[in-house]
Design an enzyme around this catalytic site. Sequence first.
Site, mmCIF file in Angstrom:
data_model
loop_
_atom_site.group_PDB
_atom_site.id
_atom_site.type_symbol
_atom_site.label_atom_id
_atom_site.label_comp_id
_atom_site.label_asym_id
_atom_site.label_seq_id
_atom_site.Cartn_x
_atom_site.Cartn_y
_atom_site.Cartn_z
ATOM 1 N N ASP A 1 -68.175 -9.829 74.067
ATOM 2 C CA ASP A 1 -68.531 -8.721 74.952
ATOM 3 C C ASP A 1 -67.258 -8.203 75.602
ATOM 4 O O ASP A 1 -66.412 -8.989 76.021
ATOM 5 C CB ASP A 1 -69.474 -9.212 76.062
ATOM 6 C CG ASP A 1 -70.929 -9.198 75.616
ATOM 7 O OD1 ASP A 1 -71.192 -8.709 74.495
ATOM 8 O OD2 ASP A 1 -71.768 -9.687 76.375
ATOM 9 N N GLN B 1 -54.192 -1.937 69.391
ATOM 10 C CA GLN B 1 -54.246 -2.374 70.797
ATOM 11 C C GLN B 1 -54.034 -1.192 71.760
ATOM 12 O O GLN B 1 -54.521 -0.124 71.496
ATOM 13 C CB GLN B 1 -53.222 -3.507 71.059
ATOM 14 C CG GLN B 1 -53.532 -4.796 70.316
ATOM 15 C CD GLN B 1 -53.180 -4.756 68.838
ATOM 16 O OE1 GLN B 1 -52.050 -4.448 68.500
ATOM 17 N NE2 GLN B 1 -54.119 -5.079 67.976
ATOM 18 N N HIS C 1 -60.899 -1.358 64.372
ATOM 19 C CA HIS C 1 -61.070 0.086 64.514
ATOM 20 C C HIS C 1 -62.336 0.507 63.782
ATOM 21 O O HIS C 1 -62.452 0.324 62.569
ATOM 22 C CB HIS C 1 -59.859 0.832 63.928
ATOM 23 C CG HIS C 1 -58.574 0.504 64.618
ATOM 24 N ND1 HIS C 1 -57.356 0.923 64.166
ATOM 25 C CD2 HIS C 1 -58.320 -0.198 65.745
ATOM 26 C CE1 HIS C 1 -56.414 0.501 64.976
ATOM 27 N NE2 HIS C 1 -56.971 -0.198 65.944
ATOM 28 N N GLY D 1 -60.974 4.035 70.895
ATOM 29 C CA GLY D 1 -61.502 4.933 69.870
ATOM 30 C C GLY D 1 -60.383 5.497 68.997
ATOM 31 O O GLY D 1 -60.492 6.602 68.465
HETATM 32 P P1 GDP Z 1 -60.246 1.332 68.520
HETATM 33 O O1 GDP Z 1 -59.944 -0.115 68.410
HETATM 34 O O2 GDP Z 1 -59.420 2.040 69.543
HETATM 35 O O3 GDP Z 1 -60.260 2.048 67.202
HETATM 36 O O4 GDP Z 1 -61.749 1.417 69.085
HETATM 37 P P2 GDP Z 1 -63.012 0.526 68.587
HETATM 38 O O5 GDP Z 1 -63.435 1.018 67.255
HETATM 39 O O6 GDP Z 1 -62.718 -0.927 68.748
HETATM 40 O O7 GDP Z 1 -64.070 0.887 69.722
HETATM 41 C C1 GDP Z 1 -64.463 2.189 69.969
HETATM 42 C C2 GDP Z 1 -65.985 2.306 69.698
HETATM 43 O O8 GDP Z 1 -66.450 3.518 70.241
HETATM 44 C C3 GDP Z 1 -66.353 2.363 68.229
HETATM 45 O O9 GDP Z 1 -67.593 1.736 68.077
HETATM 46 C C4 GDP Z 1 -66.443 3.843 67.927
HETATM 47 O O10 GDP Z 1 -67.337 4.152 66.856
HETATM 48 C C5 GDP Z 1 -66.992 4.364 69.218
HETATM 49 N N1 GDP Z 1 -66.581 5.711 69.609
HETATM 50 C C6 GDP Z 1 -65.386 6.336 69.445
HETATM 51 N N2 GDP Z 1 -65.382 7.541 70.048
HETATM 52 C C7 GDP Z 1 -66.605 7.674 70.612
HETATM 53 C C8 GDP Z 1 -67.222 8.689 71.413
HETATM 54 O O11 GDP Z 1 -66.626 9.711 71.756
HETATM 55 N N3 GDP Z 1 -68.516 8.449 71.831
HETATM 56 C C9 GDP Z 1 -69.198 7.312 71.502
HETATM 57 N N4 GDP Z 1 -70.444 7.150 71.960
HETATM 58 N N5 GDP Z 1 -68.640 6.343 70.762
HETATM 59 C C10 GDP Z 1 -67.359 6.508 70.332
HETATM 60 P P1 IMO Z 2 -57.678 -2.579 68.936
HETATM 61 O O1 IMO Z 2 -56.607 -2.104 67.999
HETATM 62 C C1 IMO Z 2 -58.698 -4.998 72.427
HETATM 63 C C2 IMO Z 2 -56.314 -8.621 73.050
HETATM 64 C C3 IMO Z 2 -56.991 -9.965 72.881
HETATM 65 C C4 IMO Z 2 -56.212 -10.789 73.905
HETATM 66 C C5 IMO Z 2 -54.806 -10.239 73.776
HETATM 67 C C6 IMO Z 2 -53.881 -11.057 72.874
HETATM 68 O O2 IMO Z 2 -59.019 -2.740 68.316
HETATM 69 O O3 IMO Z 2 -57.688 -1.760 70.182
HETATM 70 P P2 IMO Z 2 -53.722 -11.368 70.240
HETATM 71 O O4 IMO Z 2 -54.701 -11.906 69.250
HETATM 72 O O5 IMO Z 2 -53.282 -9.965 69.977
HETATM 73 O O6 IMO Z 2 -52.555 -12.289 70.460
HETATM 74 O O7 IMO Z 2 -54.525 -11.355 71.646
HETATM 75 O O8 IMO Z 2 -54.937 -8.934 73.235
HETATM 76 N N1 IMO Z 2 -56.421 -7.724 71.883
HETATM 77 C C7 IMO Z 2 -57.200 -6.640 71.856
HETATM 78 N N2 IMO Z 2 -58.078 -6.151 72.756
HETATM 79 N N3 IMO Z 2 -58.469 -4.317 71.274
HETATM 80 C C8 IMO Z 2 -57.573 -4.791 70.371
HETATM 81 O O9 IMO Z 2 -57.217 -4.099 69.280
HETATM 82 C C9 IMO Z 2 -56.913 -6.011 70.618
HETATM 83 N N4 IMO Z 2 -56.005 -6.752 69.947
HETATM 84 C C10 IMO Z 2 -55.703 -7.778 70.738
HETATM 85 O O10 IMO Z 2 -58.364 -9.886 73.197
HETATM 86 O O11 IMO Z 2 -56.664 -10.492 75.203
HETATM 87 MG MG MG Z 3 -60.876 -1.966 68.588
#
Ligand code: GDP
Ligand code: IMO
Ligand code: MG
Length: 428
Positions: free
Chosen positions: A303, A223, A41, A15
């Site tokens: 997933d 990451q 993100h 998040g």
């Molecule tokens: P990031 O890569 O660390 O920015 O995280 P992602 O965006 O890939 O995944 C986090 C998911 O959780 C996103 O769909 C956000 O909108 C959601 N999210 C973030 N904080 C919260 C929270 O406190 N509660 C819920 N239910 N969803 C959240």
């Molecule tokens: P955010 O910023 C979750 C994982 C890939 C794979 C490994 C290497 O959204 O948190 P790469 O393409 O970087 O060489 O893949 O790292 N990976 C992530 N997993 N969130 C990410 O980014 C990721 N970026 C790379 O799934 O296991």
């Molecule tokens: Mg992410």
Amino acid sequence: MPALVLLGAQWGDEGKGKATDLLGGSVDYVVRYQGGNNAGHTVVVGDQKYALHLLPSGILSPGCTPVIGNGVVVDPAVLLSELSGLNERGVDTSKLVISGNAHLITPYNITVDKVTERFLGKRKIGTTGRGIGPTYADKINRTGIRVQDLFDESILHQKVEAALDFKNQVLAKLYNHRAVVAEQVVEEMLGYADQIRGYVADTTLLLNNAIDDGKVVLFEGGQGTLLDVDHGTYPFVTSSNPTAGGACTGAGVGPTKISRVIGILKAYTTRVGAGPFPTELFDADGEALRTIGGERGVTTGRDRRCGWFDAVIARYATRVNGLTDFFLTKLDVLTGWEQIPVCVAYEIDGKRVEELPYSQTDFHHAKPIYETLPGWSEDITKAKTFAELPKNAQAYVKALEEMSGAPISAIGVGPGRDETIQINSFLD
Ligand code: GDP
Ligand code: IMO
Ligand code: MG
């Protein structure tokens, strides 16, 4: 409070985007310092949802200057399409600044990423296929192409040819793949030059001057700690340093300038791609976390693997990043469980282990030792203060804080900007 780092404390997707966006209104610069468009993100602003891959999440805050630091790898096609996608939705992206020293992801880096994974077969890393690893490999091999090379046609030519001399041998002889034509790559890259030129600047000078002037600079990691090439679950990692030190090398700012390091920590654990994951669930609880938490990759649509909270990992993140605070996210997802198991230590070959083992073999053998905490059933998404949380939710947060080694200064109770309980300010 001039400079803060905000990073993932687990395996990514904690998040960070939401947390960065939340702070965006109060900071002057948001800087990506590593990774590239492997990141995904999600930021929810009102009824609008944005998926950012390469651009810093601060791009959605009008007063904030978004910066892509030298440590980032930039796919120019993705950069331009992400910018135009935001422009079409009325977001002003004109303040973006890009380091001329950042490396470019070329089409052949993407090809190498894909064929390498195919070649690895069941030993594959499960990369995002965006060319991240091969681009960083070229950087370290000193055969990379940098943003500034776009503006010198002759240098660009020489560098692409030099890179392909070797790579084409490997592609053809090892991977049975057709050779990449240097001329075509150069032509494609030059096609981006004029659109990118206006964004490029000396970002280390810009950021150091900003910090010296008392501006607030936020470094946003991609990451997470366990995906760090040095400190993560190698080789099942990404090819850069999301940990706090990466902000220094990836932006050209000294460690003495950084005053706060915030670890974003999900109230349970997820992972995408291959590699060890001690608390992973293969049962109905895992499925429920995935469904309720919406745990599907923003970048690849895969997933996410889901499991209970792992305090060993959180403690490790505190140690290797020097965390001053945690931002606990997605607490709302745990609403409805009668009992919530939390991993407090591992059992490895019959012994109780409190700290993350440095040995890959030991980590692969680690079995979680759980303590079970009582759950809650009340809706917490409207809670604005810690006191408004049900007693058991408060106790869950307090227990995690005690086990994890740094104060939990904010709690996410929903995806929206305002669905956050702020306990301590990050900007004191
Ligand atoms: P990031 O890569 O660390 O920015 O995280 P992602 O965006 O890939 O995944 C986090 C998911 O959780 C996103 O769909 C956000 O909108 C959601 N999210 C973030 N904080 C919260 C929270 O406190 N509660 C819920 N239910 N969803 C959240
Ligand atoms: P955010 O910023 C979750 C994982 C890939 C794979 C490994 C290497 O959204 O948190 P790469 O393409 O970087 O060489 O893949 O790292 N990976 C992530 N997993 N969130 C990410 O980014 C990721 N970026 C790379 O799934 O296991
Ligand atoms: Mg992410």
